[in-house]
Design a protein around this motif. Structure first.
Motif, mmCIF file in Angstrom:
data_model
loop_
_atom_site.group_PDB
_atom_site.id
_atom_site.type_symbol
_atom_site.label_atom_id
_atom_site.label_comp_id
_atom_site.label_asym_id
_atom_site.label_seq_id
_atom_site.Cartn_x
_atom_site.Cartn_y
_atom_site.Cartn_z
ATOM 1 N N TYR A 75 27.805 10.609 -25.619
ATOM 2 C CA TYR A 75 27.294 10.196 -24.014
ATOM 3 C C TYR A 75 25.820 10.316 -24.071
ATOM 4 O O TYR A 75 25.183 11.108 -23.634
ATOM 5 N N PRO A 76 25.174 9.345 -24.670
ATOM 6 C CA PRO A 76 23.929 9.122 -24.898
ATOM 7 C C PRO A 76 22.947 9.226 -23.482
ATOM 8 O O PRO A 76 21.819 9.609 -23.399
ATOM 9 N N ALA A 77 23.686 8.752 -22.440
ATOM 10 C CA ALA A 77 22.894 8.690 -21.190
ATOM 11 C C ALA A 77 23.465 9.972 -20.213
ATOM 12 O O ALA A 77 23.211 9.971 -18.985
ATOM 13 N N ALA A 78 23.798 10.935 -21.073
ATOM 14 C CA ALA A 78 24.543 11.783 -20.141
ATOM 15 C C ALA A 78 23.609 12.790 -19.249
ATOM 16 O O ALA A 78 24.077 12.984 -18.129
ATOM 17 N N PRO A 79 22.401 13.152 -19.367
ATOM 18 C CA PRO A 79 21.603 13.931 -18.614
ATOM 19 C C PRO A 79 21.535 13.060 -17.109
ATOM 20 O O PRO A 79 21.529 13.643 -16.108
ATOM 21 N N SER A 80 21.255 11.573 -17.149
ATOM 22 C CA SER A 80 21.201 10.903 -15.831
ATOM 23 C C SER A 80 22.669 10.817 -15.344
ATOM 24 O O SER A 80 22.550 10.571 -13.949
ATOM 25 N N HIS A 81 23.911 11.213 -15.824
ATOM 26 C CA HIS A 81 25.121 11.437 -15.049
ATOM 27 C C HIS A 81 25.630 12.698 -14.851
ATOM 28 O O HIS A 81 26.552 12.936 -14.401
ATOM 29 N N TYR A 82 24.732 13.712 -15.190
ATOM 30 C CA TYR A 82 25.191 15.004 -14.617
ATOM 31 C C TYR A 82 25.501 15.136 -13.200
ATOM 32 O O TYR A 82 24.665 14.649 -12.582
ATOM 33 N N ARG A 83 26.732 15.698 -12.737
ATOM 34 C CA ARG A 83 26.927 15.844 -11.370
ATOM 35 C C ARG A 83 25.797 16.980 -10.629
ATOM 36 O O ARG A 83 25.483 16.875 -9.626
ATOM 37 N N SER A 84 25.718 17.972 -11.712
ATOM 38 C CA SER A 84 24.653 19.130 -11.098
ATOM 39 C C SER A 84 24.274 19.585 -12.680
ATOM 40 O O SER A 84 24.658 19.176 -13.580
ATOM 41 N N SER A 85 23.273 20.678 -12.239
ATOM 42 C CA SER A 85 22.801 21.634 -13.399
ATOM 43 C C SER A 85 23.893 22.246 -14.032
ATOM 44 O O SER A 85 23.813 22.770 -15.362
ATOM 45 N N GLU A 86 25.039 22.331 -13.509
ATOM 46 C CA GLU A 86 26.110 23.187 -13.850
ATOM 47 C C GLU A 86 26.724 22.350 -15.126
ATOM 48 O O GLU A 86 27.290 23.142 -16.064
ATOM 49 N N ASP A 87 26.842 21.002 -14.947
ATOM 50 C CA ASP A 87 27.184 20.410 -15.959
ATOM 51 C C ASP A 87 26.542 20.486 -17.341
ATOM 52 O O ASP A 87 27.379 20.749 -18.474
ATOM 53 N N ALA A 88 25.251 20.505 -17.248
ATOM 54 C CA ALA A 88 24.460 20.935 -18.239
ATOM 55 C C ALA A 88 24.425 22.353 -18.783
ATOM 56 O O ALA A 88 24.448 22.642 -19.963
ATOM 57 N N ALA B 156 17.277 20.474 -18.252
ATOM 58 C CA ALA B 156 17.998 19.190 -18.769
ATOM 59 C C ALA B 156 18.243 18.246 -17.576
ATOM 60 O O ALA B 156 18.277 17.190 -17.447
ATOM 61 N N PHE B 157 19.020 19.048 -16.435
ATOM 62 C CA PHE B 157 19.102 18.234 -15.224
ATOM 63 C C PHE B 157 18.007 17.611 -14.609
ATOM 64 O O PHE B 157 18.064 16.517 -14.169
ATOM 65 N N ALA B 158 16.920 18.411 -14.780
ATOM 66 C CA ALA B 158 15.545 17.806 -13.964
ATOM 67 C C ALA B 158 14.583 16.730 -15.034
ATOM 68 O O ALA B 158 13.740 16.509 -14.496
ATOM 69 N N GLY B 159 15.290 16.716 -16.458
ATOM 70 C CA GLY B 159 14.701 15.979 -17.178
ATOM 71 C C GLY B 159 13.618 16.530 -17.737
ATOM 72 O O GLY B 159 12.354 15.843 -18.081
ATOM 73 N N LEU B 160 13.100 17.841 -17.831
ATOM 74 C CA LEU B 160 12.086 18.647 -18.385
ATOM 75 C C LEU B 160 12.201 19.156 -19.794
ATOM 76 O O LEU B 160 13.783 19.631 -19.788
ATOM 77 N N SER C 230 17.894 24.778 -9.388
ATOM 78 C CA SER C 230 17.554 23.958 -9.414
ATOM 79 C C SER C 230 16.481 23.258 -8.328
ATOM 80 O O SER C 230 15.619 22.764 -8.505
ATOM 81 N N GLU C 231 16.641 23.961 -7.144
ATOM 82 C CA GLU C 231 16.098 23.882 -5.985
ATOM 83 C C GLU C 231 14.410 24.300 -6.291
ATOM 84 O O GLU C 231 13.506 23.696 -5.387
ATOM 85 N N ASP C 232 14.172 25.035 -7.186
ATOM 86 C CA ASP C 232 12.990 25.704 -7.358
ATOM 87 C C ASP C 232 12.081 24.676 -8.088
ATOM 88 O O ASP C 232 10.862 25.033 -8.171
ATOM 89 N N VAL C 233 12.627 23.668 -8.903
ATOM 90 C CA VAL C 233 11.771 23.106 -9.576
ATOM 91 C C VAL C 233 10.734 22.130 -8.969
ATOM 92 O O VAL C 233 9.702 22.127 -9.434
ATOM 93 N N ALA C 234 11.070 21.645 -7.826
ATOM 94 C CA ALA C 234 10.177 20.735 -7.109
ATOM 95 C C ALA C 234 8.649 21.691 -6.588
ATOM 96 O O ALA C 234 7.775 21.344 -6.634
ATOM 97 N N ALA C 235 9.029 23.027 -6.341
ATOM 98 C CA ALA C 235 7.763 23.918 -6.057
ATOM 99 C C ALA C 235 7.047 24.164 -7.326
ATOM 100 O O ALA C 235 5.762 24.137 -7.144
ATOM 101 N N VAL C 236 7.626 24.356 -8.319
ATOM 102 C CA VAL C 236 6.820 24.419 -9.525
ATOM 103 C C VAL C 236 6.041 23.226 -10.010
ATOM 104 O O VAL C 236 4.845 23.300 -10.330
#
Length: 281
Positions: free
Chosen positions: A142-155, A184-188, A236-242
């Motif tokens: 699944y090479p495009a996995a991160p872009s298809h995660y339903r939430s960070s819980e998948d990762a 991984a979910f945030a692409g970082l 996950s909600e904290d990423v934007a503030a950082v």
């Protein structure tokens, strides 16, 4: 897979199992806790466990052969922590990182795979591989996995090697695994500071005050000249503030920055050391 099941095999020394049990108090799975034990030859142990269960062992990604990703999709893979391999008549062979996985745990997947079997009477055969090879095969399947995660819980399911549907009070990722999943979910990028400690020479190149104020630590000078900084989140909600903190710090220091995530406790240790060095400089 639980500690008692591994204990009954007699293949892992009791002292190591005690460390695994202690590690599980902070989360993760028996699989990931065993993988962290430096004394263990993990491929040899996994092969021995697979042999005891009369299952085929896959030592490398290449040894898996062609993988038929059509058999089921990414959501099934993370929900049950299995990968499709191949169909042979009515049997679908799947890959698991759990050498003691029971076939009956896959009963709910039968309906998904029935369309690929002429009689619609699916049987499963579980092939075994190590955690590292499983993750590599997941990325290949699944090479495009991160872009298809339903939430960070998948990762997080992949990071902790806990089937997404098996999460509960007694099964949860460690703080490090959860941060890795959020990254991984945030692409970082995620940095394990134990394995990749920061270049502390960078700590003396910039004023420490603005960095410490925003809870960011210089980590590495990248090839393109940008300065990598470490931050931490718990949701996950904290990423934007950082990321906002990084942007504001760039405006203050006039230095191009790029963010990587690490665990909260790892960052706290680094911040304390960074501040001490700044005060004595």
């Amino acid at each position: 897979m639980n500690v008692e099941a591994v204990r009954q095999t007699g293949l892992v020394p009791e002292a190591i199992l005690h460390r695994v049990e202690h590690g599980l108090q902070e989360g993760g799975s028996v699989l990931t806790q065993l993988a962290r034990q430096p004394e263990l030859d993990l491929p040899a142990l996994w092969q021995a466990l697979a042999s005891r269960a009369e299952r085929h062992f896959i030592p490398t990604p290449a040894a898996a052969g062609p993988i038929d990703a059509r058999l089921f999709g990414q959501d099934i893979a993370v929900d049950y922590l299995i990968l499709p391999r191949v169909r042979v008549f009515n049997t679908i062979r799947v890959i698991s990182p759990n050498p003691l996985r029971r076939v009956r745990e896959l009963d709910e997947v039968r309906a998904v795979c029935a369309a690929w079997v002429p009689s619609r009477q699916v049987t499963f055969q579980i092939d075994i591989t190590t955690p590292a090879v499983f993750r590599e095969l997941f990325a290949l399947t699944y090479p495009a996995a991160p872009s298809h995660y339903r939430s960070s819980e998948d990762a997080a399911a992949l990071a902790a090697l806990i089937p997404r549907l098996a999460w509960g009070i007694d099964q949860r990722p460690t703080p490090e695994e959860l941060t890795q999943a959020i990254a991984a979910f945030a692409g970082l990028p995620y940095v394990d500071t134990t394995l990749s400690p920061p270049d502390r020479r960078l700590w003396h190149e910039l004023p420490a005050g603005p960095l410490l104020q925003r809870r960011l630590v210089p980590y590495v000078r990248q090839a393109d000249g940008r300065l990598g900084v470490l931050g931490a989140v718990e949701r996950s909600e904290d990423v934007a503030a950082v990321q906002v903190n990084v942007t504001r710090l760039m405006e203050t220091l006039q230095v191009p920055l790029v963010l990587a995530l690490t665990s909260r406790r790892a960052l706290n240790i680094l911040l304390s050391t960074y501040q001490q060095e700044a005060e004595t400089a």
